[in-house]
Design a protein around this motif. Structure first.
Motif, PDB file in Angstrom:
ATOM      1  N   LEU A   9      80.369  42.171  79.684  1.00  0.00           N
ATOM      2  CA  LEU A   9      79.716  41.011  79.076  1.00  0.00           C
ATOM      3  C   LEU A   9      80.245  39.715  79.674  1.00  0.00           C
ATOM      4  N   PRO A  10      79.430  38.657  79.723  1.00  0.00           N
ATOM      5  CA  PRO A  10      79.948  37.336  80.094  1.00  0.00           C
ATOM      6  C   PRO A  10      81.080  36.939  79.147  1.00  0.00           C
ATOM      7  N   ALA A  11      82.075  36.271  79.690  1.00  0.00           N
ATOM      8  CA  ALA A  11      83.285  35.958  78.918  1.00  0.00           C
ATOM      9  C   ALA A  11      82.971  35.135  77.670  1.00  0.00           C
ATOM     10  N   ASP A  12      82.042  34.191  77.781  1.00  0.00           N
ATOM     11  CA  ASP A  12      81.762  33.345  76.612  1.00  0.00           C
ATOM     12  C   ASP A  12      81.099  34.142  75.497  1.00  0.00           C
ATOM     13  N   LEU A  13      80.208  35.063  75.847  1.00  0.00           N
ATOM     14  CA  LEU A  13      79.574  35.889  74.828  1.00  0.00           C
ATOM     15  C   LEU A  13      80.590  36.832  74.194  1.00  0.00           C
ATOM     16  N   ALA A  14      81.428  37.447  75.019  1.00  0.00           N
ATOM     17  CA  ALA A  14      82.440  38.359  74.491  1.00  0.00           C
ATOM     18  C   ALA A  14      83.370  37.635  73.525  1.00  0.00           C
ATOM     19  N   ALA A  15      83.758  36.414  73.883  1.00  0.00           N
ATOM     20  CA  ALA A  15      84.654  35.648  73.017  1.00  0.00           C
ATOM     21  C   ALA A  15      83.971  35.303  71.701  1.00  0.00           C
ATOM     22  N   TRP A  16      82.679  34.938  71.761  1.00  0.00           N
ATOM     23  CA  TRP A  16      81.951  34.594  70.539  1.00  0.00           C
ATOM     24  C   TRP A  16      81.806  35.814  69.631  1.00  0.00           C
ATOM     25  N   LEU A  17      81.428  36.943  70.200  1.00  0.00           N
ATOM     26  CA  LEU A  17      81.295  38.163  69.401  1.00  0.00           C
ATOM     27  C   LEU A  17      82.628  38.555  68.775  1.00  0.00           C
ATOM     28  N   ASP A  18      83.680  38.473  69.539  1.00  0.00           N
ATOM     29  CA  ASP A  18      84.996  38.843  69.034  1.00  0.00           C
ATOM     30  C   ASP A  18      85.427  37.923  67.894  1.00  0.00           C
ATOM     31  N   ALA A  19      85.131  36.641  68.039  1.00  0.00           N
ATOM     32  CA  ALA A  19      85.550  35.671  67.023  1.00  0.00           C
ATOM     33  C   ALA A  19      84.751  35.792  65.729  1.00  0.00           C
ATOM     34  N   ASP A 340      89.890  44.144  62.002  1.00  0.00           N
ATOM     35  CA  ASP A 340      88.953  44.796  62.907  1.00  0.00           C
ATOM     36  C   ASP A 340      88.860  46.287  62.618  1.00  0.00           C
ATOM     37  N   THR A 341      89.986  46.901  62.291  1.00  0.00           N
ATOM     38  CA  THR A 341      89.976  48.323  61.961  1.00  0.00           C
ATOM     39  C   THR A 341      89.123  48.585  60.728  1.00  0.00           C
ATOM     40  N   ALA A 342      89.283  47.766  59.708  1.00  0.00           N
ATOM     41  CA  ALA A 342      88.472  47.935  58.500  1.00  0.00           C
ATOM     42  C   ALA A 342      86.998  47.753  58.803  1.00  0.00           C
ATOM     43  N   ARG A 343      86.664  46.774  59.629  1.00  0.00           N
ATOM     44  CA  ARG A 343      85.256  46.561  59.976  1.00  0.00           C
ATOM     45  C   ARG A 343      84.707  47.763  60.743  1.00  0.00           C
ATOM     46  N   ARG A 344      85.467  48.276  61.692  1.00  0.00           N
ATOM     47  CA  ARG A 344      84.982  49.428  62.447  1.00  0.00           C
ATOM     48  C   ARG A 344      84.783  50.649  61.551  1.00  0.00           C
ATOM     49  N   SER A 345      85.580  50.787  60.521  1.00  0.00           N
ATOM     50  CA  SER A 345      85.371  51.889  59.575  1.00  0.00           C
ATOM     51  C   SER A 345      84.041  51.727  58.845  1.00  0.00           C
ATOM     52  N   ARG A 346      83.722  50.488  58.455  1.00  0.00           N
ATOM     53  CA  ARG A 346      82.426  50.251  57.821  1.00  0.00           C
ATOM     54  C   ARG A 346      81.284  50.513  58.800  1.00  0.00           C
ATOM     55  N   GLU A 347      81.471  50.070  60.024  1.00  0.00           N
ATOM     56  CA  GLU A 347      80.442  50.283  61.044  1.00  0.00           C
ATOM     57  C   GLU A 347      80.229  51.775  61.294  1.00  0.00           C
ATOM     58  N   ALA A 348      81.333  52.521  61.372  1.00  0.00           N
ATOM     59  CA  ALA A 348      81.229  53.960  61.628  1.00  0.00           C
ATOM     60  C   ALA A 348      80.483  54.672  60.511  1.00  0.00           C
ATOM     61  N   ALA A 349      80.621  54.181  59.286  1.00  0.00           N
ATOM     62  CA  ALA A 349      79.933  54.797  58.153  1.00  0.00           C
ATOM     63  C   ALA A 349      78.424  54.631  58.250  1.00  0.00           C
ATOM     64  N   PHE A 350      77.965  53.663  59.035  1.00  0.00           N
ATOM     65  CA  PHE A 350      76.537  53.428  59.180  1.00  0.00           C
ATOM     66  C   PHE A 350      75.889  54.396  60.170  1.00  0.00           C
ATOM     67  N   VAL A 351      76.645  54.850  61.157  1.00  0.00           N
ATOM     68  CA  VAL A 351      76.088  55.653  62.244  1.00  0.00           C
ATOM     69  C   VAL A 351      75.334  56.893  61.740  1.00  0.00           C
ATOM     70  N   PRO A 352      75.841  57.641  60.757  1.00  0.00           N
ATOM     71  CA  PRO A 352      75.107  58.835  60.322  1.00  0.00           C
ATOM     72  C   PRO A 352      73.799  58.550  59.598  1.00  0.00           C
ATOM     73  N   ILE A 353      73.595  57.318  59.091  1.00  0.00           N
ATOM     74  CA  ILE A 353      72.421  57.064  58.262  1.00  0.00           C
ATOM     75  C   ILE A 353      71.357  56.226  58.949  1.00  0.00           C
ATOM     76  N   VAL A 354      71.630  55.722  60.165  1.00  0.00           N
ATOM     77  CA  VAL A 354      70.577  54.993  60.865  1.00  0.00           C
ATOM     78  C   VAL A 354      69.484  55.996  61.237  1.00  0.00           C
ATOM     79  N   THR A 355      68.238  55.623  61.034  1.00  0.00           N
ATOM     80  CA  THR A 355      67.117  56.527  61.247  1.00  0.00           C
ATOM     81  C   THR A 355      66.904  56.823  62.732  1.00  0.00           C
ATOM     82  N   PRO A 356      66.711  58.087  63.107  1.00  0.00           N
ATOM     83  CA  PRO A 356      66.738  59.265  62.252  1.00  0.00           C
ATOM     84  C   PRO A 356      68.169  59.620  61.850  1.00  0.00           C
ATOM     85  N   THR A 357      68.361  59.903  60.578  1.00  0.00           N
ATOM     86  CA  THR A 357      69.692  60.193  60.073  1.00  0.00           C
ATOM     87  C   THR A 357      70.171  61.542  60.583  1.00  0.00           C
ATOM     88  N   LEU A 358      71.477  61.778  60.459  1.00  0.00           N
ATOM     89  CA  LEU A 358      72.008  63.063  60.893  1.00  0.00           C
ATOM     90  C   LEU A 358      71.407  64.203  60.083  1.00  0.00           C
TER      91      LEU A 358
END
Length: 374
Positions: A9-19, A340-358
């Protein structure tokens, strides 16, 4: 085949997403970052990846677009979810026979001036005989040049209030095959609901959509035959979606590498096994998308999608173990990495339910295997 190079990613976009990843994920109603995602991704040229230069794109393949989504998902799954919606709508236009619709709307979509939303999750489930279509199209003249569209979809991402187009499949009242239309936000009878009260990915502009006697002409039609079109488009739809899992899993495993030597030593074997599985599944995905094998063998892609979700779940568990107790702190003074770890745990919980779900995919695989056995 050789996997596509990892997208940088371009550095400015990566920095914005990270922040702003935490705010985008958890606090969409209290900040304006949600509205910035599409314009920022567009300025970085990300919607043009995998689109032919003759059509205003940057060239490359669908695999390159998957890697670009993975690069965003490393930093913010909510932003990657928006990216997936936009780029998937672009893919529908690329595969549509409606050249006039493509010529009119591809430029503003690639430039991020208009959001593209895929309301075809219902149609993908319809294609797999999981549920009926929830939208209806009634021809208003004998030649079927104008239609009245009605129905509701409860969950669509990237419905930016600044303006959007949404792709949806409609059952025809006249016995013709179901058709796919691009529906503009400002067409009469189109109502966007309030943002859904999600536990994560709250900045993804996800809401319900209702159509009530919305009149559109055939010029808005993406495809006249939903079955045939989705059979061609499904590998890209699912492949681009898999980019979210690939990026999230990579980032969660990277967190193990930045932990203390003792933690790294304790988790090294598990992390190495997950990396091998992630690499193998990614290679299978890219081979199937590139060769076109998934068009005739959708079950093979379902298996990859399920496998990637399992890798994400395993990687998120290692991420939590590597963070230890600090990963369970929620105070403003908590270390950035722990948040960030807590956010990634929430994000990971979404992966099985995005359509089509597992669950839906596993049911489809079971039916496929029963058919093979018979």
């Amino acid at each position: 085949m050789t996997a596509a190079p990892v997208h940088i990613l371009p550095a400015d976009l990566a920095a914005w997403l990270d922040a702003h990843a935490e705010a985008i994920d958890a606090n969409a109603q209290h900040d304006n970052h949600a509205g910035e995602i599409v314009p920022r991704l567009a300025r970085a040229g990300l919607f043009r990846v995998g689109v032919a230069p003759a059509l205003g794109g940057a060239g490359g393949t669908t695999v390159d677009a998957i890697e670009a989504i993975a690069a965003v998902a490393r930093l913010s799954l909510a932003s990657a979810f928006v990216f997936w919606g936009q780029r998937t709508f672009v893919e529908y236009l690329l595969q549509s026979d409606n050249a006039a619709l493509r010529a009119r709307w591809l430029p503003p979509l690639l430039a991020g001036e208009r959001a593209g939303a895929t309301g075809l999750s219902n149609a993908m489930k319809y294609l797999s005989a999981i549920e009926p279509l929830q939208m209806r199209a009634a021809p208003l003249d004998a030649d079927a040049t104008r239609f009245a569209l009605d129905g509701a979809l409860p969950w669509i991402t990237n419905l930016r209030r600044e303006g959007f187009l949404v792709a949806a499949a409609f059952d025809r009242h006249d016995g013709a095959p179901p058709a796919i239309f691009a529906v503009p936000h400002d067409a009469p009878g189109v109502t966007r609901g309030d943002d859904l009260d999600l536990i994560a990915l709250r900045g993804s502009n996800t809401a319900a959509l209702t159509l009530a006697n919305t009149e559109l002409d055939a010029g808005w039609q993406i495809a006249a035959d939903t079955h045939a079109f989705l059979a061609r488009a499904r590998p890209a739809f699912l492949g681009l979606q898999c980019g979210m899992s690939i990026g999230l899993a990579r980032r969660a495993l990277e967190s193990v590498d930045t932990s203390s030597p003792a933690v790294r030593a304790a988790l090294a074997d598990d992390a190495a096994a997950l990396r091998r599985e992630l690499d193998a599944l990614t290679t299978r995905l890219y081979e199937g998308v590139t060769s076109g094998a998934f068009v005739a063998q959708p079950a093979a892609q379902f298996e990859v999608r399920i496998g990637l979700a399992d890798v994400v779940a395993g990687a998120a568990r290692l991420d939590v173990q590597a963070a230890g107790g600090r990963g369970y702190l929620r105070s403003p003074d908590a270390q950035r990495g722990a948040n960030d770890t807590a956010r990634r745990s929430r994000e990971a919980a979404f992966v099985p339910i995005v359509t089509p779900t597992l669950v839906q995919l596993k049911n489809q695989l079971a039916q496929h295997r029963r058919g093979e056995a018979a």
